[in-house]
Design an enzyme around this catalytic site. Sequence first.
Site, PDB file in Angstrom:
ATOM      1  N   ASP A 123      43.545  17.626  26.809  1.00 19.96           N
ATOM      2  CA  ASP A 123      43.531  19.089  26.836  1.00 19.96           C
ATOM      3  C   ASP A 123      44.468  19.572  27.930  1.00 19.96           C
ATOM      4  O   ASP A 123      44.388  19.127  29.083  1.00 19.96           O
ATOM      5  CB  ASP A 123      42.114  19.608  27.082  1.00 19.96           C
ATOM      6  N   HIS A 172      46.019  32.462  32.041  1.00 17.18           N
ATOM      7  CA  HIS A 172      44.714  31.824  32.233  1.00 17.18           C
ATOM      8  C   HIS A 172      44.668  31.063  33.550  1.00 17.18           C
ATOM      9  O   HIS A 172      43.697  31.181  34.310  1.00 17.18           O
ATOM     10  CB  HIS A 172      44.426  30.872  31.074  1.00 17.18           C
ATOM     11  N   ARG A 177      39.659  29.894  43.514  1.00 20.49           N
ATOM     12  CA  ARG A 177      40.286  29.705  44.826  1.00 20.49           C
ATOM     13  C   ARG A 177      40.801  31.041  45.353  1.00 20.49           C
ATOM     14  O   ARG A 177      42.019  31.253  45.476  1.00 20.49           O
ATOM     15  CB  ARG A 177      41.440  28.694  44.737  1.00 20.49           C
ATOM     16  N   GLU A 212      36.514  28.211  25.487  1.00 19.36           N
ATOM     17  CA  GLU A 212      37.940  28.397  25.686  1.00 19.36           C
ATOM     18  C   GLU A 212      38.606  28.426  24.311  1.00 19.36           C
ATOM     19  O   GLU A 212      38.494  27.467  23.542  1.00 19.36           O
ATOM     20  CB  GLU A 212      38.542  27.285  26.561  1.00 19.36           C
ATOM     21  N   GLU A 262      41.501  28.026  21.941  1.00 17.98           N
ATOM     22  CA  GLU A 262      42.723  27.234  22.003  1.00 17.98           C
ATOM     23  C   GLU A 262      43.233  26.916  20.597  1.00 17.98           C
ATOM     24  O   GLU A 262      42.533  27.100  19.601  1.00 17.98           O
ATOM     25  CB  GLU A 262      42.472  25.904  22.733  1.00 17.98           C
ATOM     26  N   ASP A 301      37.158  24.706  23.362  1.00 13.59           N
ATOM     27  CA  ASP A 301      36.832  23.751  24.424  1.00 13.59           C
ATOM     28  C   ASP A 301      35.644  24.306  25.212  1.00 13.59           C
ATOM     29  O   ASP A 301      35.804  24.991  26.224  1.00 13.59           O
ATOM     30  CB  ASP A 301      38.058  23.565  25.330  1.00 13.59           C
ATOM     31  N   ARG A 345      30.823  25.928  33.317  1.00 16.44           N
ATOM     32  CA  ARG A 345      31.579  26.304  34.504  1.00 16.44           C
ATOM     33  C   ARG A 345      30.896  25.894  35.809  1.00 16.44           C
ATOM     34  O   ARG A 345      31.580  25.597  36.796  1.00 16.44           O
ATOM     35  CB  ARG A 345      31.821  27.815  34.508  1.00 16.44           C
ATOM     36  N   GLN A 389      31.474  22.221  36.128  1.00 17.58           N
ATOM     37  CA  GLN A 389      32.895  22.043  36.385  1.00 17.58           C
ATOM     38  C   GLN A 389      33.244  22.369  37.844  1.00 17.58           C
ATOM     39  O   GLN A 389      33.989  21.634  38.498  1.00 17.58           O
ATOM     40  CB  GLN A 389      33.711  22.935  35.444  1.00 17.58           C
ATOM     41  N   TYR A 445      34.911  19.171  39.852  1.00 13.31           N
ATOM     42  CA  TYR A 445      36.331  19.031  39.513  1.00 13.31           C
ATOM     43  C   TYR A 445      37.215  18.653  40.699  1.00 13.31           C
ATOM     44  O   TYR A 445      38.360  18.220  40.504  1.00 13.31           O
ATOM     45  CB  TYR A 445      36.853  20.293  38.824  1.00 13.31           C
ATOM     46  N   LYS A 483      33.184  19.408  30.638  1.00 10.84           N
ATOM     47  CA  LYS A 483      34.005  19.595  29.444  1.00 10.84           C
ATOM     48  C   LYS A 483      33.686  18.607  28.324  1.00 10.84           C
ATOM     49  O   LYS A 483      33.993  18.881  27.159  1.00 10.84           O
ATOM     50  CB  LYS A 483      35.483  19.402  29.819  1.00 10.84           C
ATOM     51  N   THR A 531      33.637  19.578  21.906  1.00 10.24           N
ATOM     52  CA  THR A 531      34.850  20.327  21.593  1.00 10.24           C
ATOM     53  C   THR A 531      34.829  20.570  20.092  1.00 10.24           C
ATOM     54  O   THR A 531      34.740  19.620  19.313  1.00 10.24           O
ATOM     55  CB  THR A 531      36.114  19.539  21.975  1.00 10.24           C
ATOM     56  N   THR A 579      43.331  27.193  27.294  1.00  9.18           N
ATOM     57  CA  THR A 579      42.895  28.542  26.942  1.00  9.18           C
ATOM     58  C   THR A 579      44.087  29.469  26.720  1.00  9.18           C
ATOM     59  O   THR A 579      45.021  29.504  27.512  1.00  9.18           O
ATOM     60  CB  THR A 579      42.020  29.121  28.058  1.00  9.18           C
ATOM     61  N   GLU A 625      36.891  34.529  32.332  1.00  8.07           N
ATOM     62  CA  GLU A 625      37.872  35.571  32.625  1.00  8.07           C
ATOM     63  C   GLU A 625      37.403  36.944  32.157  1.00  8.07           C
ATOM     64  O   GLU A 625      37.553  37.944  32.868  1.00  8.07           O
ATOM     65  CB  GLU A 625      39.192  35.240  31.944  1.00  8.07           C
TER      66      GLU A 625
END
Length: 412
Positions: free
Chosen positions: A118, A125, A134, A191, A193, A226, A230, A233, A237, A246, A250, A345, A359
């Site tokens: 992916d 995105h 961040r 997500e 995609e 996907d 969150r 994740q 991550y 994740k 899918t 995404t 988002e």
Amino acid sequence: MTWLDLPADHPFGLHNLPYGVFSTGGPDGERRVGVRVGDHVLDLAACAERAGMESAVVWRGGSLDAFLAEGRPAWTAARAWLQDHLSDDAARDCVEPNLVPVGEVTMHLPFTVADYVDFYASEHHATNVGRIFRPDSEPLTPNWKHLPIGYHGRAGTVVVSGTDVVRPTGQRRPPTQEAPVFGPSVRLDIEAELGFVVGGPATGLGRRVDLDDADDHLFGVVLLNDWSARDLQAWEYVPLGPFLGKSFATTVGPWVVTTDALRAARVPLPGQDPEPLPYLRGRDGADGGPGTAYGLDVHVEVEWNGTAVSRPEYRDMYWSPVQMLTHLTVNGATIRPGDLFGSGTISGADPGTRGSFLELSWSGQEPLTLDDGSQRSFLEDGDTVTLRATAPGPDGSVVGFGECTGTVRPAV
């Protein structure tokens, strides 16, 4: 014209002809390779055998696996043969007995997923996620505009549209606590995609696919969701990226729209600055048209419990699918028929074109109101998400992708 008398604006007309795998008589029926023609599915092996085609053998196995391995010349020849037979009155006796109304079939995963990668190809995105995850740093990492970033996913949990998705369980650290807790995800997301289906001859270890050759390995495109936990994740991550947040599911659409059917949907990329390194640099197209590193003019819709909440545009994506495939192999990694890679995404600059609920709700700070009056930031048990997409076809026609849908079930 065709004796099928399909409307010129039908999204599954002769300009499209996507492939899938179907059964009749329920999910346990014999699986057969088919092509969507209007509101019917054509049983390909049965039709080809009746026409005396030796190539029918590639469609007898109940999956697209053998056909994917044949490569571009066979894919293009099969498409031409189908368009000829579906528009020729003399072939009606071959075709008509093997058409099944789409409402009478069960759709299955169309091919065996060999490997799954992916990508993260939308600048909008990646910027939004960077600002959310961040907030005190630059939203894009220094490498983002130099290479298509991706992660290796889990092929065994790719499922076909209509398969329920069980809420994943794992570790997460609530913002008010110093230590992690274990339990069901409370920030379950999607997500929106596109997924690219790889075919043609397998490559050997240590051999890369050059950008000029990458398109010959792209058989077709599916809608792809996907699903993303969150909270799992965010905790896991760093430093190695997505894992359990994740890998639980899918979802892909049942119809593989061929890259041949999407020729009219090719558009130039929105612009890459700085210029990519030479191995990722495509040739410019004629008169400002799409070059070898092309984008796709695909219009996506995200529906949440019957409410359309977003309409992302794939043409906004920063990296081309051929650049993604080229980069995937540049270290000598192999590809083989049935490999699948997601675009990442699809999001645009406008809030109404964001392709994830992270988002759209800005990490829960701006909940969405659905048509039934309920409010959502992340998915609740029983929620259903459906992706749809269309693209322009030749002569003003429309290419349909069908639906990619899944319903959330409680954690076990």
